[in-house]
Scaffold this motif. Structure first.
Motif, PDB file in Angstrom:
ATOM      1  N   ASP A  10       0.827  -1.206   0.000  1.00 42.93           N
ATOM      2  CA  ASP A  10       0.000   0.000   0.000  1.00 42.93           C
ATOM      3  C   ASP A  10       0.860   1.254   0.000  1.00 42.93           C
ATOM      4  N   VAL A  11       0.278   2.310  -0.551  1.00 43.01           N
ATOM      5  CA  VAL A  11       0.950   3.607  -0.696  1.00 43.01           C
ATOM      6  C   VAL A  11       0.046   4.686  -0.120  1.00 43.01           C
ATOM      7  N   LEU A  12       0.633   5.621   0.611  1.00 47.71           N
ATOM      8  CA  LEU A  12      -0.091   6.750   1.190  1.00 47.71           C
ATOM      9  C   LEU A  12       0.483   8.053   0.658  1.00 47.71           C
ATOM     10  N   LEU A  13      -0.390   8.974   0.251  1.00 44.65           N
ATOM     11  CA  LEU A  13      -0.019  10.345  -0.089  1.00 44.65           C
ATOM     12  C   LEU A  13      -0.847  11.269   0.783  1.00 44.65           C
ATOM     13  N   SER A  14      -0.188  12.193   1.484  1.00 42.60           N
ATOM     14  CA  SER A  14      -0.870  13.096   2.395  1.00 42.60           C
ATOM     15  C   SER A  14      -0.338  14.500   2.211  1.00 42.60           C
ATOM     16  N   VAL A  15      -1.230  15.497   2.210  1.00 47.48           N
ATOM     17  CA  VAL A  15      -0.830  16.897   2.122  1.00 47.48           C
ATOM     18  C   VAL A  15      -1.589  17.701   3.171  1.00 47.48           C
ATOM     19  N   ARG A  16      -0.994  18.837   3.586  1.00 47.63           N
ATOM     20  CA  ARG A  16      -1.598  19.693   4.609  1.00 47.63           C
ATOM     21  C   ARG A  16      -1.735  21.117   4.071  1.00 47.63           C
ATOM     22  N   PRO A  17      -2.860  21.448   3.430  1.00 47.18           N
ATOM     23  CA  PRO A  17      -3.058  22.809   2.936  1.00 47.18           C
ATOM     24  C   PRO A  17      -3.010  23.851   4.038  1.00 47.18           C
ATOM     25  N   THR A  18      -3.488  23.481   5.242  1.00 47.78           N
ATOM     26  CA  THR A  18      -3.426  24.364   6.406  1.00 47.78           C
ATOM     27  C   THR A  18      -3.050  23.529   7.619  1.00 47.78           C
ATOM     28  N   ASP A  19      -2.820  24.204   8.725  1.00 48.82           N
ATOM     29  CA  ASP A  19      -2.484  23.487   9.962  1.00 48.82           C
ATOM     30  C   ASP A  19      -3.655  22.661  10.483  1.00 48.82           C
ATOM     31  N   THR A  20      -4.858  22.941  10.009  1.00 46.15           N
ATOM     32  CA  THR A  20      -6.042  22.251  10.517  1.00 46.15           C
ATOM     33  C   THR A  20      -6.673  21.305   9.495  1.00 46.15           C
ATOM     34  N   LEU A  21      -6.098  21.194   8.308  1.00 45.80           N
ATOM     35  CA  LEU A  21      -6.696  20.370   7.251  1.00 45.80           C
ATOM     36  C   LEU A  21      -5.640  19.448   6.651  1.00 45.80           C
TER      37      LEU A  21
END
Length: 409
Positions: free
Chosen positions: A322-333
């Motif tokens: 499995d592969v995970l991609l994660s991004v944080r547009p803001t500190d709360t999202l």
């Protein structure tokens, strides 16, 4: 003394089911789950000899609607019961050779987690639909529903001794007695030893199965009595800033023979790039007769929303990439995407759970107290109920959706 309040409510839907019932096709289902946990916890100021801490809480839970798509809950479960009831003592600076709080002893009803994937919690929360013993439909496994939210995490009775703090050489001795019928009320003893540095930690876990209650035993659960498990594990950044590595290899010795399981994952966060994207890969493998014991998600990372929760076993006789991609547009999202490939190792079993899955989800902290977590997942099995799989209707793609509101104070 601090008051504790946490709650969650979720709406769930699936276009297919995994009930194993050919009369319920194509099998679209809708259900809701909720829980509330409330209690007190705290610790004393430093005493002459260390400090005392403890907690007590109740947890109310339920499932409504059709019940879940994996035949775990029926939609009519309600329960309020004690969740935490424990006391502990920390040594402070009483034993300098072991460091600050180098002795930590606790007992009672509490959550216990061991690094790695053998003992995560006692969070399996079946309801009235769960009936793994043929001919038994008396609700004996019902734990109050809220199967997915799964916040009944505490073991029924425990004694835990931790030595050496969290850095350098440290370890623990653990006794756990589950009061969870879905875990056959298993009792185990465990020991850990770890060595931790700023680069990471390396450690080992030993688990000895002491007993199960035969009234709740099914499958190979009776083999837990007398079972031995040995594992070697590690995690850290290996000196590479923004990197993250982890692995564990484990061996089970039980009456029917030896079983093996392992995982490895590697990830990297691009801290200087906009939205700080994180990419990680995980490989895991379980032999045909592996017993998952008290295993949860690897480091709280699910092995697929549909596969793990509803669509069949992925913790025995399985190889998973499995592969995970994660991004944080803001500190709360935080926005996340995960892709899974499940390959069943032996095709001798009655059902084939080989499949692929993609999950898209986000965590949005609306306020300091409220988090919203919507998810959509797509699950494509190789087989369906009519030709050796479990999915209702056909082997076409199942669309699964959930929306959860988390509240903490």
């Amino acid at each position: 003394m601090n008051a504790e309040l946490g709650a969650g409510f979720g709406w769930f839907g699936s276009t297919r089911n995994y009930l194993g019932d050919p009369q319920k096709a194509p099998g679209s289902m809708r259900w809701q789950e909720g829980y509330a946990k409330y209690g007190l916890n705290g610790s004393t100021d430093k005493l002459i000899a260390g400090s005392v801490y403890g907690g007590f809480s109740l947890l109310s839970s339920g499932t409504w609607g059709d019940g879940d798509t994996g035949a775990i809950t029926a939609g009519n479960e309600r329960r309020t019961a004690v969740e935490d009831a424990f006391l502990g003592w920390r040594s402070g600076d009483l034993v300098p050779a072991l460091g600050q709080d180098g002795v930590d002893f606790s007992f009672g009803r509490q959550l216990v987690t061991v690094d790695g994937f053998l003992i995560t919690d006692d969070g399996f929360n079946p309801g009235n639909a769960f009936s793994p013993i043929e001919g038994v439909r008396d609700g004996r496994f019902n734990r109050g529903g809220a199967f997915y939210l799964g916040q009944r995490l505490a073991f029924g009775n425990t004694a835990v001794l931790k030595l050496g703090g969290k850095d350098g050489l440290h370890g623990s001795l653990i006794w756990l007695k589950s009061d969870n019928p879905g875990q056959s009320k298993t009792e185990v003893a465990a020991a850990t030893v770890d060595y931790t540095t700023p680069l990471g930690s390396i450690g080992s876990t030993y688990v000895r199965g002491l007993d199960v209650e035969e009234r709740y035993a099914f499958g190979d659960r009776l083999e837990r009595k007398g079972m031995n498990i040995y594992s070697l594990r590690g995690q850290g950044n290996a000196g590479i800033e923004s990197a993250d590595f982890a692995f564990e290899v484990a061996r089970q010795e039980k009456r029917s023979g030896s079983q093996r399981a392992m995982f490895f994952d590697a990830g990297y966060t691009f801290a200087d790039v906009k939205w700080q994207p994180t990419v990680s890969y995980r490989y895991s493998r379980y032999s045909e007769g592996w017993d998952f014991l008290f295993q949860g998600g690897f480091r709280k990372r699910y092995q697929g929303e549909i596969a793990t929760n509803y669509a069949g076993s992925v913790t025995s006789n399985m190889r998973i990439n499995d592969v995970l991609l994660s991004v944080r547009p803001t500190d709360t999202l935080t926005l996340n995407a995960m892709a899974f490939d499940y390959h069943q190792l032996s095709r001798k079993q009655e059902r084939d759970f080989s499949a692929r899955e993609v999950d898209l989800f986000l965590d949005w902290m609306v306020t300091d107290n409220i988090t919203l977590s919507p998810l959509i997942g797509f699950y494509k099995p190789e087989k369906w109920l009519g030709n050796g799989g479990l999915q209702s209707g056909s082997a076409s793609t199942n669309t699964y959706m959930q929306f959860i509101v988390w509240v903490t104070f």
